[in-house]
Write a protein that holds these residues in place. Structure first.
Motif, PDB file in Angstrom:
ATOM      1  N   SER A 165      21.495 -41.899  20.273  1.00  0.00           N
ATOM      2  CA  SER A 165      20.866 -42.293  19.011  1.00  0.00           C
ATOM      3  C   SER A 165      21.300 -43.684  18.587  1.00  0.00           C
ATOM      4  O   SER A 165      20.474 -44.509  18.171  1.00  0.00           O
ATOM      5  CB  SER A 165      21.212 -41.269  17.920  1.00  0.00           C
ATOM      6  N   ASP A 166      22.596 -43.966  18.707  1.00  0.00           N
ATOM      7  CA  ASP A 166      23.105 -45.284  18.312  1.00  0.00           C
ATOM      8  C   ASP A 166      22.554 -46.378  19.217  1.00  0.00           C
ATOM      9  O   ASP A 166      22.240 -47.487  18.757  1.00  0.00           O
ATOM     10  CB  ASP A 166      24.634 -45.286  18.360  1.00  0.00           C
ATOM     11  N   ARG A 167      22.439 -46.083  20.511  1.00  0.00           N
ATOM     12  CA  ARG A 167      21.904 -47.091  21.436  1.00  0.00           C
ATOM     13  C   ARG A 167      20.426 -47.376  21.156  1.00  0.00           C
ATOM     14  O   ARG A 167      19.983 -48.523  21.243  1.00  0.00           O
ATOM     15  CB  ARG A 167      22.104 -46.631  22.887  1.00  0.00           C
ATOM     16  N   ILE A 168      19.680 -46.335  20.792  1.00  0.00           N
ATOM     17  CA  ILE A 168      18.268 -46.539  20.442  1.00  0.00           C
ATOM     18  C   ILE A 168      18.179 -47.352  19.154  1.00  0.00           C
ATOM     19  O   ILE A 168      17.328 -48.239  19.018  1.00  0.00           O
ATOM     20  CB  ILE A 168      17.542 -45.189  20.285  1.00  0.00           C
ATOM     21  N   TRP A 169      19.069 -47.073  18.202  1.00  0.00           N
ATOM     22  CA  TRP A 169      19.109 -47.840  16.945  1.00  0.00           C
ATOM     23  C   TRP A 169      19.341 -49.323  17.245  1.00  0.00           C
ATOM     24  O   TRP A 169      18.770 -50.194  16.577  1.00  0.00           O
ATOM     25  CB  TRP A 169      20.220 -47.296  16.049  1.00  0.00           C
ATOM     26  N   GLU A 170      20.178 -49.603  18.235  1.00  0.00           N
ATOM     27  CA  GLU A 170      20.554 -50.991  18.544  1.00  0.00           C
ATOM     28  C   GLU A 170      19.470 -51.753  19.305  1.00  0.00           C
ATOM     29  O   GLU A 170      19.539 -52.985  19.402  1.00  0.00           O
ATOM     30  CB  GLU A 170      21.857 -50.992  19.352  1.00  0.00           C
ATOM     31  N   THR A 171      18.486 -51.050  19.850  1.00  0.00           N
ATOM     32  CA  THR A 171      17.395 -51.717  20.578  1.00  0.00           C
ATOM     33  C   THR A 171      16.052 -51.265  19.995  1.00  0.00           C
ATOM     34  O   THR A 171      15.250 -50.619  20.687  1.00  0.00           O
ATOM     35  CB  THR A 171      17.445 -51.395  22.082  1.00  0.00           C
TER      36      THR A 171
END
Length: 489
Positions: free
Chosen positions: A39-45
């Motif tokens: 989830s955090d990685r998707i938020w960052e991209t």
């Protein structure tokens, strides 16, 4: 600070098996950190509709790592996918999303609007959490089926472009849900509840007008202004508003004004309309009237008009059998378990919101506003007053072909406006992580009840068939319409 749980709604069937619940929830707890990281990685991209290449690849890689059988490019959509696990038995689909919104770049955890990159994208609807929790739920169900040797197939559908792209409508049209027995989904929110089946059917349409250029001063009589046609259409639609159903909505944006020189009669111009109504039959009726206004504007200006449908969503079809089942599991779970640090975090963000925004959050779930409440750590009853604040979702199109149920789970502060910098800022917080884990537990245990009590699937299908008997499904996306990929139309 934490309110008393609401328990007005009573499940119509037996209480879920406690041993099953505990096992499924334990499977989720074992892997929750992997999916919070996703989830955090998707938020960052953050990537907008049909450009979710990094986001879809991240989901795809995790599907493969967790042992799913993967289909890429589902329905000829490059960023859509399906992962399946299990053998035989019913097919249960858990729907995920991962698209962001334009212009909502925002730093995490900062209670003031501070962009990471001016004008860039941001996850202002929480779809970074939505897809991650759905995939976590599907993984737990896969692991439970395998550990217990049970028949049944669980599928994770990675669905791009919910925000304005209607990808699920194209997926429905391609038949990818044809053998699915039940579909489940969730959405980040401010409250914990089973969603009522209220949404608006819609179509997004470009109206292209073509005229004749001319010198605007010396030979204006030779020109035929496409921009005049757009403006006259907008005037006509604004008069139409008085004579359409009060629940209908019409929005527009001029996407091509024909040029920047006022000394040239504009030979081309385009206006994009989003038309929404309560039901598909109402939508078809109102669209005819909108088309007539466009044709009238072309007639008045002696221009030509071309109409191009971009996308469309059906209204949601509810399923009481599935809603009651999911409600019973939500009541077993309770709230996400927010702590004092979470309440302090939420207080910082609620200070950026006015009373109208906070009151609107309660209106959306059919409840009277409460003073001083920052987080929802309880469960709303199933039967609540109907909200008049409606949007559209492409889950609606799925609900016409498969019995479907959805939940909202608290992942952010009460009063947080949808599609706002505040929502983006809270997207990597403890609230977000606790909410997505909670949503995964709800969807996974509900799914397992369906596998172990197949009579519930039969009841849900019978209800679904009964509701559709009077009004067969008409996909709001015609067969000749292609997905609105970036740069098209």
């Amino acid at each position: 600070m934490q309110p008393t749980p609401a328990t007005d709604a009573q499940p119509a069937h037996a209480t879920p098996d406690q041993a099953l619940l505990q096992h499924v929830w334990a499977l989720i707890d074992e892997k929750k950190n992997i999916f919070c990281d996703l989830s955090d990685r998707i938020w960052e991209t953050p990537e907008v509709n049909y450009t979710e290449f990094k986001s879809s690849q991240a989901h795809l890689q995790l599907l493969k790592q967790q042992g799913f059988r993967v289909t890429e490019g589902l329905a000829d959509l490059p960023t859509a996918m399906m992962g399946e696990a299990g053998e035989g038995g019913p097919v249960i689909a858990i729907l995920g999303e991962y698209d962001a919104l334009p212009g909502l770049s925002q730093q995490a955890d900062i209670a003031e609007p501070v962009a990471l990159q001016a004008g860039a994208n941001g996850h202002g609807c929480g779809h970074n959490m939505l897809g991650s929790a759905a995939l976590l739920a599907a993984t737990a169900v896969k692991d439970y089926l395998a550990a217990n040797g049970l028949p049944g197939r669980v599928r994770y559908y990675g669905c791009p472009a919910e925000e304005g792209g209607s990808a699920k409508g194209f997926m429905v049209r391609a038949g990818v849900f044809a053998d699915v027995d039940v579909a489940l989904c969730w959405h980040p929110g401010a409250f914990n509840c089973v969603m009522d089946a209220n949404s608006l059917a819609c179509n997004e349409i470009n109206y292209h007008f073509h005229g004749r250029a001319a010198h605007a001063s010396s030979t204006p009589h030779l020109g035929r202004s496409a921009l005049d046609a757009v403006e006259l259409m907008n005037v006509g639609i604004n008069y139409l508003r008085e004579h359409m159903p009060s629940s209908a909505r019409i929005h527009y944006a001029i996407t091509d004004s024909g040029g920047f020189s006022p000394n040239v009669v504009q030979a081309h111009a385009t206006v994009r309309y989003l038309v929404r109504t309560r039901t598909l039959p109402e939508l078809l009726s109102l669209l005819k009237r909108v088309d007539n206004v466009a044709a009238g504007a072309a007639l008045m200006t002696e221009t030509t008009m071309q109409r191009h449908i971009l996308s469309g969503d059906a209204n949601l079809i509810g399923n009481r059998v599935l809603e009651t089942l999911m409600q019973s599991h939500l009541e077993q779970l309770g709230g996400p378990g927010f702590n004092d640090a979470d309440y302090a975090y939420a207080a910082r963000f609620q200070q950026t919101m006015n009373q109208e925004e906070i009151g609107s959050a309660y209106q959306r779930v059919g409840l009277p506003a409460k003073q001083g409440e920052m987080l929802c750590d309880y469960v709303l009853p199933l039967d609540r007053p109907e909200s008049s604040m409606l949007g559209s979702t492409d889950v609606g199109s799925v609900s016409w072909v498969v019995p479907t149920v959805q939940a909202r789970i608290a992942t952010y502060t009460i009063g947080t406006p949808g599609h706002s910098w505040q929502l983006v800022a809270q997207g990597k917080s403890s609230l977000a992580h606790k909410g997505l884990i909670h949503a995964a537990k709800l969807m996974a245990s509900t799914t397992m009840d369906l596998f172990t009590q197949p009579e519930l699937i039969a009841q849900a299908k019978a209800e679904h068939a009964s509701k559709l008997a009077a009004t067969p499904f008409i996909n709001p996306i015609p067969d000749d319409v292609q997905p609105p990929f970036p740069g098209s139309h």
